[in-house]
Design a protein around this motif. Sequence first.
Motif, PDB file in Angstrom:
ATOM      1  N   THR A   7       0.763   8.030   5.291  1.00  0.00           N
ATOM      2  CA  THR A   7      -0.552   7.874   5.908  1.00  0.00           C
ATOM      3  C   THR A   7      -1.671   8.142   4.905  1.00  0.00           C
ATOM      4  OG1 THR A   7       0.333   8.445   8.069  1.00  0.00           O
ATOM      5  CG2 THR A   7      -2.035   8.693   7.777  1.00  0.00           C
ATOM      6  N   ALA A   8      -1.534   9.232   4.154  1.00  0.00           N
ATOM      7  CA  ALA A   8      -2.550   9.583   3.152  1.00  0.00           C
ATOM      8  C   ALA A   8      -2.655   8.486   2.082  1.00  0.00           C
ATOM      9  CB  ALA A   8      -2.225  10.916   2.523  1.00  0.00           C
ATOM     10  N   THR A   9      -1.521   7.948   1.673  1.00  0.00           N
ATOM     11  CA  THR A   9      -1.518   6.899   0.660  1.00  0.00           C
ATOM     12  C   THR A   9      -2.219   5.639   1.177  1.00  0.00           C
ATOM     13  OG1 THR A   9       0.504   7.745  -0.317  1.00  0.00           O
ATOM     14  CG2 THR A   9      -0.046   5.461  -0.804  1.00  0.00           C
ATOM     15  N   MET A  10      -1.907   5.251   2.393  1.00  0.00           N
ATOM     16  CA  MET A  10      -2.545   4.065   2.980  1.00  0.00           C
ATOM     17  C   MET A  10      -4.053   4.258   3.101  1.00  0.00           C
ATOM     18  SD  MET A  10      -0.259   1.800   3.868  1.00  0.00           S
ATOM     19  CE  MET A  10       1.469   1.687   4.239  1.00  0.00           C
ATOM     20  N   LYS A  11      -4.431   5.407   3.613  1.00  0.00           N
ATOM     21  CA  LYS A  11      -5.851   5.696   3.819  1.00  0.00           C
ATOM     22  C   LYS A  11      -6.589   5.688   2.475  1.00  0.00           C
ATOM     23  CE  LYS A  11      -8.741   8.899   6.382  1.00  0.00           C
ATOM     24  NZ  LYS A  11      -8.773  10.125   7.170  1.00  0.00           N
ATOM     25  N   ALA A  12      -6.030   6.320   1.474  1.00  0.00           N
ATOM     26  CA  ALA A  12      -6.661   6.341   0.160  1.00  0.00           C
ATOM     27  C   ALA A  12      -6.729   4.943  -0.442  1.00  0.00           C
ATOM     28  CB  ALA A  12      -5.879   7.274  -0.773  1.00  0.00           C
ATOM     29  N   ALA A  31      -3.574  -3.738  -4.291  1.00  0.00           N
ATOM     30  CA  ALA A  31      -2.789  -3.635  -3.064  1.00  0.00           C
ATOM     31  C   ALA A  31      -3.679  -3.792  -1.843  1.00  0.00           C
ATOM     32  CB  ALA A  31      -2.050  -2.299  -3.018  1.00  0.00           C
ATOM     33  N   LYS A  32      -4.885  -3.218  -1.905  1.00  0.00           N
ATOM     34  CA  LYS A  32      -5.827  -3.360  -0.797  1.00  0.00           C
ATOM     35  C   LYS A  32      -6.186  -4.829  -0.606  1.00  0.00           C
ATOM     36  CE  LYS A  32     -10.463  -2.084   0.772  1.00  0.00           C
ATOM     37  NZ  LYS A  32     -11.682  -1.308   0.474  1.00  0.00           N
ATOM     38  N   LEU A  63       0.810  -1.204   0.000  1.00  0.00           N
ATOM     39  CA  LEU A  63       0.000   0.000   0.000  1.00  0.00           C
ATOM     40  C   LEU A  63       0.842   1.252   0.000  1.00  0.00           C
ATOM     41  CD1 LEU A  63      -2.806  -0.984   2.498  1.00  0.00           C
ATOM     42  CD2 LEU A  63      -2.965  -0.833   0.028  1.00  0.00           C
ATOM     43  N   GLY A  64       2.037   1.202   0.511  1.00  0.00           N
ATOM     44  CA  GLY A  64       2.870   2.380   0.608  1.00  0.00           C
ATOM     45  C   GLY A  64       3.506   2.798  -0.698  1.00  0.00           C
ATOM     46  N   ARG A  65       3.347   2.021  -1.759  1.00  0.00           N
ATOM     47  CA  ARG A  65       4.018   2.296  -3.016  1.00  0.00           C
ATOM     48  C   ARG A  65       3.187   3.114  -3.994  1.00  0.00           C
ATOM     49  NH1 ARG A  65       5.377  -3.566  -3.002  1.00  0.00           N
ATOM     50  NH2 ARG A  65       3.641  -3.761  -4.408  1.00  0.00           N
ATOM     51  N   PHE A  66       1.918   3.370  -3.732  1.00  0.00           N
ATOM     52  CA  PHE A  66       1.041   3.903  -4.749  1.00  0.00           C
ATOM     53  C   PHE A  66       0.507   5.280  -4.424  1.00  0.00           C
ATOM     54  CE2 PHE A  66       0.606  -0.717  -4.650  1.00  0.00           C
ATOM     55  CZ  PHE A  66       1.186  -0.995  -5.874  1.00  0.00           C
ATOM     56  N   SER A  67       0.258   6.050  -5.464  1.00  0.00           N
ATOM     57  CA  SER A  67      -0.448   7.317  -5.331  1.00  0.00           C
ATOM     58  C   SER A  67      -1.814   7.153  -5.982  1.00  0.00           C
ATOM     59  CB  SER A  67       0.342   8.437  -6.020  1.00  0.00           C
ATOM     60  OG  SER A  67       0.360   8.214  -7.414  1.00  0.00           O
ATOM     61  N   VAL A  68      -2.626   8.188  -5.930  1.00  0.00           N
ATOM     62  CA  VAL A  68      -3.985   8.076  -6.451  1.00  0.00           C
ATOM     63  C   VAL A  68      -4.209   8.993  -7.654  1.00  0.00           C
ATOM     64  CG1 VAL A  68      -5.013   7.305  -4.307  1.00  0.00           C
ATOM     65  CG2 VAL A  68      -4.810   9.735  -4.734  1.00  0.00           C
ATOM     66  N   SER A  69      -3.192   9.187  -8.482  1.00  0.00           N
ATOM     67  CA  SER A  69      -3.304  10.188  -9.529  1.00  0.00           C
ATOM     68  C   SER A  69      -3.920   9.702 -10.831  1.00  0.00           C
ATOM     69  CB  SER A  69      -1.923  10.787  -9.815  1.00  0.00           C
ATOM     70  OG  SER A  69      -1.052   9.783 -10.260  1.00  0.00           O
ATOM     71  N   SER A  70      -4.004   8.424 -11.084  1.00  0.00           N
ATOM     72  CA  SER A  70      -4.571   7.977 -12.360  1.00  0.00           C
ATOM     73  C   SER A  70      -5.437   6.747 -12.160  1.00  0.00           C
ATOM     74  CB  SER A  70      -3.450   7.667 -13.348  1.00  0.00           C
ATOM     75  OG  SER A  70      -2.815   6.460 -12.992  1.00  0.00           O
ATOM     76  N   GLN A  71      -6.274   6.482 -13.159  1.00  0.00           N
ATOM     77  CA  GLN A  71      -7.171   5.333 -13.084  1.00  0.00           C
ATOM     78  C   GLN A  71      -6.381   4.027 -12.986  1.00  0.00           C
ATOM     79  OE1 GLN A  71     -10.356   5.524 -12.614  1.00  0.00           O
ATOM     80  NE2 GLN A  71     -10.605   3.328 -12.549  1.00  0.00           N
ATOM     81  N   ALA A 126      -8.593  -0.618  10.812  1.00  0.00           N
ATOM     82  CA  ALA A 126      -7.788   0.358  10.072  1.00  0.00           C
ATOM     83  C   ALA A 126      -8.423   1.746  10.155  1.00  0.00           C
ATOM     84  CB  ALA A 126      -7.645  -0.077   8.616  1.00  0.00           C
ATOM     85  N   ALA A 127      -9.740   1.809  10.041  1.00  0.00           N
ATOM     86  CA  ALA A 127     -10.427   3.104  10.142  1.00  0.00           C
ATOM     87  C   ALA A 127     -10.187   3.733  11.516  1.00  0.00           C
ATOM     88  CB  ALA A 127     -11.920   2.926   9.876  1.00  0.00           C
ATOM     89  N   MET A 128     -10.219   2.920  12.563  1.00  0.00           N
ATOM     90  CA  MET A 128      -9.953   3.437  13.912  1.00  0.00           C
ATOM     91  C   MET A 128      -8.515   3.945  14.019  1.00  0.00           C
ATOM     92  SD  MET A 128     -12.175   0.920  16.440  1.00  0.00           S
ATOM     93  CE  MET A 128     -10.953  -0.344  16.407  1.00  0.00           C
ATOM     94  N   PHE A 129      -7.586   3.248  13.398  1.00  0.00           N
ATOM     95  CA  PHE A 129      -6.187   3.680  13.391  1.00  0.00           C
ATOM     96  C   PHE A 129      -6.070   5.084  12.796  1.00  0.00           C
ATOM     97  CE2 PHE A 129      -2.267   4.218  10.946  1.00  0.00           C
ATOM     98  CZ  PHE A 129      -1.298   4.018  11.915  1.00  0.00           C
ATOM     99  N   PHE A 130      -6.790   5.327  11.697  1.00  0.00           N
ATOM    100  CA  PHE A 130      -6.685   6.607  11.009  1.00  0.00           C
ATOM    101  C   PHE A 130      -7.453   7.739  11.678  1.00  0.00           C
ATOM    102  CE2 PHE A 130      -5.608   3.804   7.352  1.00  0.00           C
ATOM    103  CZ  PHE A 130      -4.337   4.308   7.141  1.00  0.00           C
ATOM    104  N   GLU A 131      -8.389   7.425  12.578  1.00  0.00           N
ATOM    105  CA  GLU A 131      -9.211   8.464  13.202  1.00  0.00           C
ATOM    106  C   GLU A 131      -8.386   9.552  13.881  1.00  0.00           C
ATOM    107  OE1 GLU A 131     -12.163   6.771  15.761  1.00  0.00           O
ATOM    108  OE2 GLU A 131     -13.321   6.006  14.072  1.00  0.00           O
TER     109      GLU A 131
END
Length: 128
Positions: free
Chosen positions: A119-124, A21-22, A4-12, A44-49
């Motif tokens: 963190t943002a990458t994992m959450k996304a 990855a998820k 999960l740490g390797r990816f961004s959310v910039s393209s389809q 995981a959602a609780m971790f990110f809260e």
Amino acid sequence: MSALGRFSVSSQGERSTMADAKEEWLNRMTEMLQVDPTDLVEIAAMFFEGIDDRIDRICSSGQAGDLEEMTRLAHGLKGDAANIGFLSISEIAKNLEHQGRARAVVELEEQVASLREATATMKASLDL
């Protein structure tokens, strides 16, 4: 670094890779922890809260020179992230913890920015 740490959310194309990855993360962690995937996503959602506040406190304590507090906070984040399989977050927190213990923090703001990005990458990646 975790998948999960390797990816961004910039393209389809990257989004579909993130979905893979998820699925990989869910399979690996549900097998290791013996929990239902739905429960794992809830954990995981609780971790990110409270993650932004935790990172802010690591940063502010380091900036204030309270390396004992920074080390304690980084240690906690390192363990929590590792327990749920967020290895890139855990690794950055581990570096901050070790630097705090050694009283030799280098490039705090850059490390905090890396922590926020991971963190943002994992959450996304988890659609949270």
